[in-house]
Design an enzyme around this catalytic site. Structure first.
Site, short mmCIF file in Angstrom:
data_model
loop_
_atom_site.label_atom_id
_atom_site.label_comp_id
_atom_site.label_asym_id
_atom_site.label_seq_id
_atom_site.Cartn_x
_atom_site.Cartn_y
_atom_site.Cartn_z
N THR A 1 0.85 -1.18 0.00
CA THR A 1 0.00 0.00 0.00
C THR A 1 0.89 1.23 0.00
O THR A 1 2.12 1.12 -0.13
CB THR A 1 -1.02 -0.06 1.18
OG1 THR A 1 -1.92 1.03 1.04
CG2 THR A 1 -0.35 0.03 2.53
N LYS B 1 3.46 0.98 -3.99
CA LYS B 1 2.85 0.23 -5.10
C LYS B 1 3.62 0.34 -6.42
O LYS B 1 3.53 -0.54 -7.26
CB LYS B 1 1.41 0.71 -5.33
CG LYS B 1 0.42 0.26 -4.27
CD LYS B 1 -0.99 0.67 -4.62
CE LYS B 1 -1.97 0.23 -3.57
NZ LYS B 1 -3.36 0.55 -3.91
N ASN C 1 -0.23 -4.23 -6.15
CA ASN C 1 -0.70 -4.18 -4.76
C ASN C 1 -0.65 -5.54 -4.09
O ASN C 1 -0.90 -5.66 -2.90
CB ASN C 1 -2.13 -3.59 -4.67
CG ASN C 1 -3.19 -4.60 -5.08
OD1 ASN C 1 -2.92 -5.54 -5.82
ND2 ASN C 1 -4.40 -4.40 -4.61
N ASP D 1 -6.69 -4.48 -7.26
CA ASP D 1 -7.67 -3.42 -6.98
C ASP D 1 -8.76 -3.38 -8.05
O ASP D 1 -9.96 -3.40 -7.75
CB ASP D 1 -6.99 -2.04 -6.93
CG ASP D 1 -6.33 -1.77 -5.59
OD1 ASP D 1 -6.70 -2.42 -4.60
OD2 ASP D 1 -5.43 -0.91 -5.55
N GLY E 1 -12.20 10.99 -11.10
CA GLY E 1 -10.90 10.69 -10.51
C GLY E 1 -9.99 9.96 -11.48
O GLY E 1 -10.47 9.29 -12.42
N ALA E 2 -8.68 10.17 -11.29
CA ALA E 2 -7.69 9.53 -12.18
C ALA E 2 -6.46 9.11 -11.38
O ALA E 2 -5.35 9.06 -11.91
CB ALA E 2 -7.30 10.51 -13.29
N GLY E 3 -6.64 8.82 -10.09
CA GLY E 3 -5.52 8.40 -9.25
C GLY E 3 -5.24 6.91 -9.41
O GLY E 3 -5.65 6.28 -10.40
N GLY E 4 -4.54 6.34 -8.42
CA GLY E 4 -4.13 4.94 -8.50
C GLY E 4 -5.31 3.99 -8.61
O GLY E 4 -5.29 3.04 -9.41
N ALA E 5 -6.36 4.24 -7.81
CA ALA E 5 -7.53 3.35 -7.86
C ALA E 5 -8.19 3.43 -9.23
O ALA E 5 -8.54 2.41 -9.82
CB ALA E 5 -8.52 3.73 -6.75
P1 NDP Z 1 -4.90 8.98 -5.29
O1 NDP Z 1 -4.35 9.95 -4.31
O2 NDP Z 1 -3.98 8.28 -6.23
O3 NDP Z 1 -6.01 9.71 -6.21
C1 NDP Z 1 -6.99 10.55 -5.62
C2 NDP Z 1 -7.96 11.03 -6.71
O4 NDP Z 1 -8.99 11.79 -6.06
C3 NDP Z 1 -7.33 11.93 -7.75
O5 NDP Z 1 -7.97 11.76 -8.98
C4 NDP Z 1 -7.63 13.32 -7.18
O6 NDP Z 1 -7.64 14.34 -8.16
C5 NDP Z 1 -9.03 13.10 -6.66
N1 NDP Z 1 -9.40 14.08 -5.63
C6 NDP Z 1 -9.06 14.06 -4.32
N2 NDP Z 1 -9.62 15.10 -3.68
C7 NDP Z 1 -10.33 15.79 -4.61
C8 NDP Z 1 -11.16 16.97 -4.57
N3 NDP Z 1 -11.35 17.63 -3.45
N4 NDP Z 1 -11.76 17.37 -5.73
C9 NDP Z 1 -11.58 16.69 -6.88
N5 NDP Z 1 -10.80 15.57 -6.98
C10 NDP Z 1 -10.21 15.14 -5.87
O7 NDP Z 1 -5.73 7.96 -4.41
P2 NDP Z 1 -6.19 6.48 -4.83
O8 NDP Z 1 -6.65 6.50 -6.24
O9 NDP Z 1 -5.17 5.50 -4.42
O10 NDP Z 1 -7.43 6.27 -3.85
C11 NDP Z 1 -8.66 6.96 -4.05
C12 NDP Z 1 -9.67 6.45 -3.06
O11 NDP Z 1 -9.95 5.09 -3.36
C13 NDP Z 1 -9.20 6.48 -1.60
O12 NDP Z 1 -10.22 7.03 -0.82
C14 NDP Z 1 -9.01 5.02 -1.25
O13 NDP Z 1 -9.34 4.77 0.10
C15 NDP Z 1 -9.99 4.35 -2.17
N6 NDP Z 1 -9.62 2.97 -2.49
C16 NDP Z 1 -10.54 2.00 -2.26
C17 NDP Z 1 -10.27 0.70 -2.57
C18 NDP Z 1 -11.30 -0.34 -2.28
O14 NDP Z 1 -10.97 -1.52 -2.38
N7 NDP Z 1 -12.53 0.04 -1.97
C19 NDP Z 1 -8.98 0.28 -3.16
C20 NDP Z 1 -8.09 1.39 -3.42
C21 NDP Z 1 -8.41 2.68 -3.08
P3 NDP Z 1 -6.28 15.06 -8.66
O15 NDP Z 1 -5.61 14.12 -9.59
O16 NDP Z 1 -6.78 16.29 -9.30
O17 NDP Z 1 -5.48 15.33 -7.40
#
Ligand code: NDP
Length: 293
Positions: A76, A80, A101, A116, A141-145
């Site tokens: 985690t 990763k 992961n 994931d 969203g476009a993060g890791g998840a």
């Molecule tokens: P990252 O930090 O890689 O990505 C976060 C994403 O959220 C980005 O796209 C970010 O946008 C966006 N974001 C955060 N805050 C805001 C805001 N205020 N307004 C607009 N966009 C926002 O995190 P992960 O992708 O790793 O995780 C995301 C969520 O997924 C977490 O809450 C995690 O707990 C959950 N998760 C759940 C899993 C499950 O099995 N249920 C497994 C993995 C994760 P920007 O790029 O612009 O910063």
């Protein structure tokens, strides 16, 4: 004399098989409760341990896995991506995502996987009864998840994927990955104002961290009246599972899918990779529900 710890056989078995998670911080990671509940249910003499591993110690920690014959490990934040360089092989979808992961062991080889997105795929198929093939899917969203989930949706045949993200750089890079290397058509939409869900959307996914504890009243900036009863709304947030985003979608008649299903799904896939056993998913979900309420 140590206690008899295996319930699988009549013979005493004092040898324990080890798995766990490397992260920083990991002290509040509840996966341990879910996986250990499964080990108990299956009568397996296995343990899952949360290991606090600093970034500079990751290489040594992976060497430790090999030396101590761990059966696998979860990774985690923040490991990763960095872990890829220390493994013997990376599964094709994890290579596409650029993140691992879950590590499983085949003999002396450590193989990197990403469960994931597969966990989400399993949850949408089994908990919501939806086949992603041919579907039009919107991801907030476009993060890791999001990376993991969109790659698996593309590999499962999604027809179109729209990525809505605040940071254009992250959003565009994910769209490029999907268009260039996965069998899906993808578009990026900058998230600089309230987003209206396009007509014809089949599945809407919140894959941002908006709504995660302790910010439990936060919800993504979308026009909730553009959600219709023909859509499925999914959230990645496991804590709390019933987010304001899902509540708003439910009010508009949409089918909803919470983040616990994905968490259980990815854990179930990892457990099968490590032990070869089918996971007792209802027991695992109950263990998490007791934590998250
Ligand atoms: P990252 O930090 O890689 O990505 C976060 C994403 O959220 C980005 O796209 C970010 O946008 C966006 N974001 C955060 N805050 C805001 C805001 N205020 N307004 C607009 N966009 C926002 O995190 P992960 O992708 O790793 O995780 C995301 C969520 O997924 C977490 O809450 C995690 O707990 C959950 N998760 C759940 C899993 C499950 O099995 N249920 C497994 C993995 C994760 P920007 O790029 O612009 O910063």
């Amino acid at each position: 004399m140590p206690p008899k710890v295996s319930s699988m056989s009549e013979e005493p078995n004092y040898k324990v098989d080890l798995v766990g998670v490397f992260g920083h911080p990991v002290s509040e990671n509840p996966t341990v409760l879910m996986i250990e509940s499964a080990f108990r249910e299956l009568g397996l003499n296995w343990r899952y341990v949360n290991f606090e591993v600093l970034p500079q110690d990751l290489e040594a920690a992976v060497a430790g896995l090999r030396a101590m014959n761990f059966k696998g490990i979860n990774l985690t934040i923040p490991h990763k991506v960095e872990v890829l360089q220390y493994l013997d092989e990376i599964a094709p979808d994890a290579k596409l995502m650029g993140a691992v992961n879950t590590v499983r062991r085949e003999g002396d080889r450590l193989i990197g996987e990403n469960t994931d997105g597969k966990g989400f795929l399993r949850s949408i198929q089994e908990d919501a009864g939806i086949d992603p093939a041919g579907k039009r899917i919107v991801f907030l969203g476009a993060g890791g998840a999001a990376r993991a989930m969109t790659v698996e949706m593309a590999l499962a045949g999604a027809e179109n994927i729209i990525i809505v993200n605040r940071s254009a750089e992250r959003g565009e890079s994910l769209v490029q990955l999907l268009n260039d290397q996965a069998p899906a058509e993808a578009q990026f939409v900058p998230w600089d104002q309230t987003f209206s869900i396009p007509e014809g959307t089949d599945v809407l996914v919140n894959s941002t961290s908006i709504g995660l504890y302790p910010n439990v009243d936060d919800r993504p900036d979308v026009d909730y009246d553009s959600i219709t009863s023909s859509m499925v709304a999914c959230d990645v947030i496991p804590n709390p599972p019933n987010t304001p985003f899902l509540q708003e979608a439910e009010k508009r008649g949409a089918k909803t899918l919470d983040g616990l299903g994905m968490l259980v799904g990815q854990g179930a896939i990892g457990l099968k990779m490590w032990t070869g056993h089918d996971a007792p998913v209802s027991v695992m979900r109950k263990a998490l529900e007791e934590v998250f309420g």
